[in-house]
Motif scaffolding. Structure first.
Motif: not given
Length: 72
Positions: A48-51, A53-54, A46, A43
């Protein structure tokens, strides 16, 4: 872990068998901590946006897991 802790707390023994069970409990706690942190490591990397966020979520969970393993 409960299978190892419950008999020891009832008997309150300090013999060699109790020391062996304490070793088993300690190994279980360390192995659970390492495996949970190993799951959270991807995590952190990761993109982009997902990375983004997490990233904070993974750091918070990893710190919490390490603290809970260190505090008896």
């Amino acid at each position: 872990m409960i299978e190892n802790i419950a008999p020891m707390s009832k008997r309150r023994r300090t013999d060699a068998g109790g020391a062996a069970r304490l070793g088993q409990i300690g190994f279980t706690i360390i192995s659970l901590t390492v495996s949970l942190i190993a799951v959270l490591i991807p995590l952190l990397f990761m993109g982009d946006v997902t990375g983004r966020l997490f990233h904070e979520f993974a750091i918070t969970l990893a710190a919490t897991i390490v603290i809970s393993a260190a505090v008896p």
